[in-house]
Design a protein around this motif. Structure first.
Motif, PDB file in Angstrom:
ATOM      1  N   LYS A 170      51.669  72.638  26.207  1.00 48.00           N
ATOM      2  CA  LYS A 170      51.562  73.061  24.810  1.00 48.00           C
ATOM      3  C   LYS A 170      50.281  72.517  24.197  1.00 48.00           C
ATOM      4  N   LEU A 171      49.948  71.271  24.537  1.00 44.74           N
ATOM      5  CA  LEU A 171      48.676  70.684  24.116  1.00 44.74           C
ATOM      6  C   LEU A 171      47.670  70.934  25.233  1.00 44.74           C
ATOM      7  N   ARG A 172      46.775  71.861  25.007  1.00 39.13           N
ATOM      8  CA  ARG A 172      45.787  72.190  26.031  1.00 39.13           C
ATOM      9  C   ARG A 172      44.771  71.050  26.156  1.00 39.13           C
ATOM     10  N   ALA A 173      44.141  71.004  27.340  1.00 37.58           N
ATOM     11  CA  ALA A 173      43.170  69.936  27.592  1.00 37.58           C
ATOM     12  C   ALA A 173      41.921  70.517  28.245  1.00 37.58           C
ATOM     13  N   TYR A 174      40.794  69.863  28.014  1.00 39.46           N
ATOM     14  CA  TYR A 174      39.562  70.129  28.768  1.00 39.46           C
ATOM     15  C   TYR A 174      39.530  69.130  29.907  1.00 39.46           C
ATOM     16  N   PHE A 175      39.573  69.658  31.142  1.00 42.21           N
ATOM     17  CA  PHE A 175      39.584  68.741  32.291  1.00 42.21           C
ATOM     18  C   PHE A 175      38.169  68.602  32.844  1.00 42.21           C
ATOM     19  N   VAL A 176      37.899  67.445  33.376  1.00 39.59           N
ATOM     20  CA  VAL A 176      36.617  67.162  34.028  1.00 39.59           C
ATOM     21  C   VAL A 176      36.915  66.388  35.313  1.00 39.59           C
ATOM     22  N   LEU A 177      36.446  66.936  36.470  1.00 40.38           N
ATOM     23  CA  LEU A 177      36.581  66.248  37.765  1.00 40.38           C
ATOM     24  C   LEU A 177      35.191  65.795  38.174  1.00 40.38           C
ATOM     25  N   LEU A 178      35.007  64.477  38.207  1.00 37.54           N
ATOM     26  CA  LEU A 178      33.703  63.889  38.523  1.00 37.54           C
ATOM     27  C   LEU A 178      33.720  63.274  39.915  1.00 37.54           C
ATOM     28  N   GLY A 179      32.572  63.385  40.564  1.00 37.84           N
ATOM     29  CA  GLY A 179      32.420  62.696  41.838  1.00 37.84           C
ATOM     30  C   GLY A 179      32.065  61.239  41.612  1.00 37.84           C
ATOM     31  N   ALA A 180      31.938  60.513  42.687  1.00 33.33           N
ATOM     32  CA  ALA A 180      31.619  59.091  42.565  1.00 33.33           C
ATOM     33  C   ALA A 180      30.267  58.880  41.915  1.00 33.33           C
ATOM     34  N   ASP A 181      29.381  59.912  42.041  1.00 32.50           N
ATOM     35  CA  ASP A 181      28.042  59.807  41.454  1.00 32.50           C
ATOM     36  C   ASP A 181      27.994  60.381  40.046  1.00 32.50           C
ATOM     37  N   MET A 182      29.144  60.635  39.428  1.00 36.09           N
ATOM     38  CA  MET A 182      29.279  61.129  38.063  1.00 36.09           C
ATOM     39  C   MET A 182      28.817  62.572  37.903  1.00 36.09           C
ATOM     40  N   GLN A 183      28.777  63.308  39.039  1.00 37.87           N
ATOM     41  CA  GLN A 183      28.452  64.718  38.988  1.00 37.87           C
ATOM     42  C   GLN A 183      29.729  65.517  38.728  1.00 37.87           C
ATOM     43  N   VAL A 184      29.611  66.569  37.893  1.00 36.32           N
ATOM     44  CA  VAL A 184      30.760  67.393  37.552  1.00 36.32           C
ATOM     45  C   VAL A 184      31.076  68.309  38.731  1.00 36.32           C
ATOM     46  N   LEU A 185      32.279  68.179  39.273  1.00 32.69           N
ATOM     47  CA  LEU A 185      32.720  69.009  40.392  1.00 32.69           C
ATOM     48  C   LEU A 185      33.562  70.187  39.874  1.00 32.69           C
ATOM     49  N   SER A 186      34.329  69.949  38.772  1.00 29.82           N
ATOM     50  CA  SER A 186      35.151  71.019  38.221  1.00 29.82           C
ATOM     51  C   SER A 186      35.417  70.691  36.753  1.00 29.82           C
ATOM     52  N   SER A 187      35.337  71.724  35.883  1.00 26.95           N
ATOM     53  CA  SER A 187      35.605  71.498  34.448  1.00 26.95           C
ATOM     54  C   SER A 187      35.758  72.834  33.735  1.00 26.95           C
ATOM     55  N   ASN A 188      36.508  72.833  32.677  1.00 25.47           N
ATOM     56  CA  ASN A 188      36.586  74.017  31.823  1.00 25.47           C
ATOM     57  C   ASN A 188      35.786  73.841  30.544  1.00 25.47           C
ATOM     58  N   PHE A 189      34.970  72.757  30.482  1.00 22.45           N
ATOM     59  CA  PHE A 189      33.967  72.627  29.424  1.00 22.45           C
ATOM     60  C   PHE A 189      32.886  73.670  29.636  1.00 22.45           C
ATOM     61  N   SER A 190      32.164  73.953  28.593  1.00 15.64           N
ATOM     62  CA  SER A 190      30.957  74.770  28.745  1.00 15.64           C
ATOM     63  C   SER A 190      29.943  73.964  29.517  1.00 15.64           C
ATOM     64  N   ALA A 191      28.956  74.655  30.127  1.00 18.52           N
ATOM     65  CA  ALA A 191      27.943  73.975  30.947  1.00 18.52           C
ATOM     66  C   ALA A 191      27.226  72.909  30.128  1.00 18.52           C
ATOM     67  N   HIS A 192      26.938  73.267  28.853  1.00 16.91           N
ATOM     68  CA  HIS A 192      26.232  72.306  28.005  1.00 16.91           C
ATOM     69  C   HIS A 192      27.075  71.061  27.759  1.00 16.91           C
ATOM     70  N   ASN A 193      28.338  71.255  27.449  1.00 20.22           N
ATOM     71  CA  ASN A 193      29.214  70.119  27.188  1.00 20.22           C
ATOM     72  C   ASN A 193      29.537  69.337  28.456  1.00 20.22           C
ATOM     73  N   GLN A 194      29.497  70.036  29.622  1.00 18.96           N
ATOM     74  CA  GLN A 194      29.700  69.312  30.882  1.00 18.96           C
ATOM     75  C   GLN A 194      28.597  68.283  31.090  1.00 18.96           C
ATOM     76  N   SER A 195      27.384  68.692  30.790  1.00 18.10           N
ATOM     77  CA  SER A 195      26.245  67.791  30.963  1.00 18.10           C
ATOM     78  C   SER A 195      26.335  66.621  29.985  1.00 18.10           C
ATOM     79  N   ILE A 196      26.703  66.960  28.696  1.00 16.02           N
ATOM     80  CA  ILE A 196      26.805  65.910  27.681  1.00 16.02           C
ATOM     81  C   ILE A 196      27.908  64.931  28.051  1.00 16.02           C
ATOM     82  N   PHE A 197      29.050  65.467  28.452  1.00 12.36           N
ATOM     83  CA  PHE A 197      30.194  64.615  28.729  1.00 12.36           C
ATOM     84  C   PHE A 197      29.928  63.695  29.917  1.00 12.36           C
ATOM     85  N   SER A 198      29.388  64.240  31.004  1.00 16.60           N
ATOM     86  CA  SER A 198      29.192  63.442  32.233  1.00 16.60           C
ATOM     87  C   SER A 198      28.176  62.341  32.045  1.00 16.60           C
TER      88      SER A 198
END
Length: 579
Positions: free
Chosen positions: A112-140
């Motif tokens: 019911k409460l949706r979430a933005y998920f982020v799967l990061l590798g050990a090097d803090m690279q985004v492997l999977s996310s439903n953020f926008s590309a811009h927000n993926q970069s900002i978040f990581s």
């Protein structure tokens, strides 16, 4: 003080004032009840709408949030142990990342409460996310993500929870983050899963809630609120802090506005959930309705005052009609019925009063007749005693005169017996007085002179029996002086509606002091002090009992010169009609 005197001295309030006070008291009681009902209704509304509504909102939200956080806790643990996520963080292969992405999408979409998920590798690279590309970069690259990764390295087997402070764009703003390390075969952190609960998810959860909502962690870090974050009561908190000094349900003030607040705890993390219902509307309603009530109260007061005057005037008018009718009843006999506008109860009271007055008049009349009869009977023994004394004297001196006196006395006795009524013709009473004077003249050896000045037309008038004899007897007894002749004159005159008799003598007269006492005795009961003039007292009593005031006896006397006694009675003819 006697009870009668206390009753006389007691102050009694006018009936109209009593009625007005009672009416105003009743209306004031009704207004007070209306006010109590209004305040009671306001209090009931406050409890039902504000208190219960605020508590209900808090409990419903607490249930939803607790369930969702528990679901994300379980999901984070299950997802980080899933092979798809382990392979994705272990190899970084695109296909493996797509599989992990599908698994994460399915999980978040079920909540019911949706979430933005982020799967990061050990090097803090985004492997999977439903953020926008811009927000993926900002978040990581954010300090928030770096700090969370550091903690996850230290506690790879724990689910960590943070207030999300990553500076992503507002359209994908996040409120709360649950994160957990994706372990490798050794249990060390090979990657990181961050589930960021969306702001819009909280907004959707509280959409149907009437209360304002504030959600913080136990350190007062702001997670989500429908309030303006700038509404800091102390104006001392950082922008991501929001503290309410509230330990229990109650009323608090925020930025000049008052709220009723309820505090609850969400999940094992003991997040603080506040629901706040604004009291501004309630207070405005109370103020406006109170003002309206006061205006209506003032208007109603004016109406009540006017109605009170009309009401009391109407009732006082009926009482006035009753009072006037009673006064007329005592003076003129009164009417048989009150005016038609008077009530049935007033008419019944008036009728009963008429009956009592009639009964009382009958009793008074009987009493008056008895008293008059008693006074008449007092004349006979008094007179008999005097005549017997004279006859006794004449028997030895002049038997023939004594015989004539006895014949005259017999005539007088026949008068007393045959005229037992209280009123007789004046002619009859004058004849009686003439016989009486003949007896007295014989007794006093012709030292008694008398004459009558009574117009013939007055002889048909009716007078109380034995009206003149006691006055003449009083003149003889108290005016005669041995060795001197006593002259008595009896006059009668008709003035307006009255008949006046003036009996004058030239006897010894009455001293001024004694005369004053005698006049005063006419207004009191007879005492031994005035027994010498019992005849005059009895005549005064008979006239007052028969006719009432102002009729009666008047005495004028000068010591050594004589006395004048005036008797005043109504002018009546034999048929009891006015002449």
């Amino acid at each position: 003080m006697t009870p009668g005197k206390r009753g006389t001295a007691m102050h009694r309030e006018p009936f109209q004032n009593q009625l007005r006070r009672s009416f105003i008291g009743y209306v004031a009681t009704i207004l007070a009840l209306i006010l109590l009902l209004y305040l009671g209704g306001f209090a009931l509304n406050f409890f039902a709408v504000v208190v219960r509504g605020c508590r209900r909102d808090n409990q419903e939200l607490e249930t939803v949030l607790t369930q969702q956080l528990a679901a994300y806790d379980r999901g984070a643990e299950e997802l980080t142990g899933a092979d798809a996520l382990r392979r994705a963080v272990g190899s970084g292969d695109r296909g493996e990342c797509l599989e992990a992405n599908r698994l994460l999408y399915d999980f978040t979409n079920q909540q019911k409460l949706r979430a933005y998920f982020v799967l990061l590798g050990a090097d803090m690279q985004v492997l999977s996310s439903n953020f926008s590309a811009h927000n993926q970069s900002i978040f990581s690259s954010s300090a928030f993500a770096a700090g969370a990764a550091t903690r996850m390295k230290q506690e790879p087997a724990a689910t960590l929870r943070y207030v999300c402070t990553a500076p992503v764009s507002s359209e994908q703003a996040c409120a709360y983050t649950l994160c957990r390390a994706v372990p490798d075969e050794t249990g060390a952190a090979a990657g990181y899963l961050l589930l960021n609960l969306r702001q819009e998810g909280f907004r959707d959860a509280v959409r149907d809630t009437d209360s304002e909502v504030l959600l913080t962690d136990r350190y007062d870090n702001l997670i989500y609120t429908t309030l303006d974050p700038r509404e800091d009561p102390q104006d001392k908190q950082p922008s991501n802090k929001f503290s309410l000094s509230l330990e229990d349900d109650g009323i608090l003030s925020l930025d000049g506005s008052r709220y009723y607040a309820v505090c609850g705890a969400v999940g094992p993390q003991a997040l603080r959930l506040y629901t706040l219902t604004s009291l501004d509307m309630q207070l405005r309603m109370l103020l406006y309705s109170g003002g309206l009530f006061i205006v209506l109260l003032l208007l109603l007061t004016g109406v009540v005052v006017a109605m009170t005057k009309a009401f009391t005037r109407q009732n006082a008018m009926e009482l006035g009609e009753l009072t006037a009718a009673v006064e007329d009843l005592s003076k003129n006999g009164g009417a048989e019925a009150l005016p038609p506008q008077c009530s049935e109860e007033s008419q019944a009271l008036y009728t009963r009063f008429r009956e009592l007055i009639a009964h009382n008049d009958e009793l008074l009349n009987r009493r008056r007749q008895m008293e008059i009869k008693h006074l008449e009977e007092q004349f006979n023994p008094h007179f008999v005693y005097n005549v017997m004394e004279t006859v006794r004297y004449q028997i030895s001196e002049d038997p023939e005169t004594a015989s004539e006196m006895l014949l005259s006395f017999a005539s007088l006795m026949r008068y007393s017996v045959n005229y037992g009524h209280t009123k007789v013709l004046l002619e009859t009473d004058v004849e009686y007085v003439n016989d009486y004077l003949l007896l007295q003249k014989a007794r006093y050896n012709n030292c008694l002179l008398y004459d009558f000045d009574i117009p013939e037309e007055l002889l048909e008038c009716r007078v109380p029996k034995l009206l003149l004899q006691p006055v003449i007897e009083n003149s003889i007894v108290h005016g005669y002086r041995a060795g001197r002749t006593l002259s008595i004159r009896v006059q009668a005159e008709h003035r307006d509606d009255t008949l006046r008799f003036i009996v004058t003598d030239d006897g010894t007269g009455i001293p001024a002091g004694r005369l004053a006492e005698l006049r005063e005795s006419f207004e009191h009961d007879l005492t031994n002090e005035y027994a010498a003039h019992v005849g005059l007292y009895n005549i005064q009593k008979v006239i007052r009992l028969t006719y009432g005031a102002p009729y009666g006896v008047q005495i004028e006397s000068t010591e050594g010169q004589g006395t004048a006694v005036t008797l005043t009675i109504p002018y009546e003819v034999e048929e009891n009609e006015g002449c």
